[in-house]
Design a protein around this motif. Structure first.
Motif, PDB file in Angstrom:
ATOM      1  N   LEU A  98       0.828  -1.207   0.000  1.00 10.41           N
ATOM      2  CA  LEU A  98       0.000   0.000   0.000  1.00 10.41           C
ATOM      3  C   LEU A  98       0.863   1.258   0.000  1.00 10.41           C
ATOM      4  O   LEU A  98       0.503   2.266  -0.618  1.00 10.41           O
ATOM      5  CB  LEU A  98      -0.945  -0.003   1.205  1.00 10.41           C
ATOM      6  CG  LEU A  98      -1.912   1.174   1.291  1.00 10.41           C
ATOM      7  CD1 LEU A  98      -2.852   1.203   0.084  1.00 10.41           C
ATOM      8  CD2 LEU A  98      -2.710   1.094   2.590  1.00 10.41           C
ATOM      9  N   ALA A  99       2.016   1.209   0.661  1.00  7.95           N
ATOM     10  CA  ALA A  99       2.928   2.364   0.665  1.00  7.95           C
ATOM     11  C   ALA A  99       3.452   2.655  -0.741  1.00  7.95           C
ATOM     12  O   ALA A  99       3.860   3.778  -1.033  1.00  7.95           O
ATOM     13  CB  ALA A  99       4.084   2.126   1.632  1.00  7.95           C
ATOM     14  N   VAL A 100       3.414   1.658  -1.612  1.00  9.56           N
ATOM     15  CA  VAL A 100       3.838   1.834  -2.999  1.00  9.56           C
ATOM     16  C   VAL A 100       2.628   2.184  -3.866  1.00  9.56           C
ATOM     17  O   VAL A 100       2.528   3.279  -4.420  1.00  9.56           O
ATOM     18  CB  VAL A 100       4.527   0.555  -3.536  1.00  9.56           C
ATOM     19  CG1 VAL A 100       4.921   0.725  -4.998  1.00  9.56           C
ATOM     20  CG2 VAL A 100       5.717   0.169  -2.676  1.00  9.56           C
ATOM     21  N   ASP A 105       2.171   9.602  -5.695  1.00 12.70           N
ATOM     22  CA  ASP A 105       3.409   9.840  -6.442  1.00 12.70           C
ATOM     23  C   ASP A 105       3.764   8.668  -7.344  1.00 12.70           C
ATOM     24  O   ASP A 105       4.399   8.831  -8.373  1.00 12.70           O
ATOM     25  CB  ASP A 105       4.572  10.110  -5.477  1.00 12.70           C
ATOM     26  CG  ASP A 105       4.437  11.444  -4.756  1.00 12.70           C
ATOM     27  OD1 ASP A 105       3.770  12.360  -5.285  1.00 12.70           O
ATOM     28  OD2 ASP A 105       5.014  11.564  -3.660  1.00 12.70           O
ATOM     29  N   VAL A 106       3.370   7.468  -6.956  1.00 10.91           N
ATOM     30  CA  VAL A 106       3.617   6.274  -7.770  1.00 10.91           C
ATOM     31  C   VAL A 106       2.481   6.098  -8.778  1.00 10.91           C
ATOM     32  O   VAL A 106       2.723   5.934  -9.983  1.00 10.91           O
ATOM     33  CB  VAL A 106       3.760   5.014  -6.886  1.00 10.91           C
ATOM     34  CG1 VAL A 106       3.874   3.764  -7.751  1.00 10.91           C
ATOM     35  CG2 VAL A 106       4.956   5.144  -5.959  1.00 10.91           C
ATOM     36  N   ILE A 115       9.928  -3.005  -0.263  1.00 14.72           N
ATOM     37  CA  ILE A 115      10.076  -1.618  -0.694  1.00 14.72           C
ATOM     38  C   ILE A 115       9.511  -1.344  -2.077  1.00 14.72           C
ATOM     39  O   ILE A 115       9.520  -0.201  -2.529  1.00 14.72           O
ATOM     40  CB  ILE A 115      11.553  -1.180  -0.642  1.00 14.72           C
ATOM     41  CG1 ILE A 115      12.407  -2.077  -1.542  1.00 14.72           C
ATOM     42  CG2 ILE A 115      12.064  -1.185   0.792  1.00 14.72           C
ATOM     43  CD1 ILE A 115      13.811  -1.568  -1.785  1.00 14.72           C
ATOM     44  N   GLY A 116       9.014  -2.391  -2.752  1.00 11.11           N
ATOM     45  CA  GLY A 116       8.480  -2.151  -4.082  1.00 11.11           C
ATOM     46  C   GLY A 116       8.026  -3.416  -4.766  1.00 11.11           C
ATOM     47  O   GLY A 116       7.932  -4.476  -4.152  1.00 11.11           O
ATOM     48  N   ASN A 171       8.475   2.286  -3.261  1.00  7.23           N
ATOM     49  CA  ASN A 171       8.013   3.212  -2.241  1.00  7.23           C
ATOM     50  C   ASN A 171       8.796   4.518  -2.411  1.00  7.23           C
ATOM     51  O   ASN A 171      10.033   4.488  -2.480  1.00  7.23           O
ATOM     52  CB  ASN A 171       8.275   2.592  -0.861  1.00  7.23           C
ATOM     53  CG  ASN A 171       7.778   3.433   0.271  1.00  7.23           C
ATOM     54  OD1 ASN A 171       7.826   4.654   0.242  1.00  7.23           O
ATOM     55  ND2 ASN A 171       7.318   2.771   1.313  1.00  7.23           N
ATOM     56  N   PRO A 172       8.127   5.657  -2.498  1.00  5.46           N
ATOM     57  CA  PRO A 172       8.840   6.915  -2.693  1.00  5.46           C
ATOM     58  C   PRO A 172       9.906   7.204  -1.632  1.00  5.46           C
ATOM     59  O   PRO A 172      10.858   7.932  -1.899  1.00  5.46           O
ATOM     60  CB  PRO A 172       7.720   7.970  -2.643  1.00  5.46           C
ATOM     61  CG  PRO A 172       6.500   7.233  -3.081  1.00  5.46           C
ATOM     62  CD  PRO A 172       6.669   5.841  -2.533  1.00  5.46           C
TER      63      PRO A 172
END
Length: 186
Positions: free
Chosen positions: A24-26, A31-32, A81-82, A103-104
């Motif tokens: 979800l953070a990605v 921004d993504v 992280i992605g 992830n930004p």
């Protein structure tokens, strides 16, 4: 598939439902999502992300190698992280696209290049002759990553996803196609 793939700093492995918060953070980041092809809204919450991950994990065994979607996990702390993907590009579903999303918070640390390089090297062991990456013309980060990976600019097109995109390609014999510092398995 011989997953996970490992690099000096990363593990590329199948997604699991336990990855929902990290994913979800990605995919929940505006921004993504702003740069994704096909164009899509950001994933709104952890429950929706779990549903997306479930769909990906259910589809994975039915995809012919090298197609699929994978999590990118940092080795030093186990953080996801992605994500990476290889899929057929529309409309004719002949060309394979490689994609990466991070992830930004970890942008600019070389993880996208490292992960994608490993996946490219693996893909070329799976009877694949070429891979494409498509980017929106103003996505300078993605364009820089394609160049670091050794993908060559092919041109611009409106053929894919109904968007105006820049197209890059790498072939099995091109510099960068074999990856570096890549091992299979743990």
């Amino acid at each position: 598939m011989n997953m996970p793939l490992t690099t000096e700093r990363l593990i590329i492995r199948d997604w699991t439902a336990d990855d929902a918060e990290a994913a979800l953070a990605v995919y929940g980041s505006g921004d993504v999502a702003h740069w994704l092809t096909p164009a899509m809204d950001r994933v709104g919450d952890a429950a929706a992300m779990r549903s997306v991950l479930q769909a990906w994990t259910e589809a994975q065994p039915n995809l012919a190698a090298p197609r699929g979607r994978w999590a990118v996990q940092r080795r030093k702390d186990g953080a996801v992280i992605g994500g990476l993907g290889i899929r057929l590009l529309p409309p004719y579903e002949e060309d394979l696209e490689i994609s990466w999303q991070l992830n930004p918070q970890v942008w600019g640390e070389g993880y996208a290049t490292e992960a994608a390089r490993a996946l490219i090297a693996w893909a070329f062991t799976q009877h694949t002759d070429e891979l494409f990456a498509v980017t929106r013309p103003n996505n300078h980060r993605a364009i820089a990553t394609t160049e670091r990976l050794g993908l060559q600019w092919v041109g611009e097109t409106d053929k894919y996803y109904g968007l105006h995109l820049q197209v890059y390609r790498i072939r099995a014999g091109d510099p960068g196609a074999k990856g570096e510092d890549v091992t299979s398995g743990l």
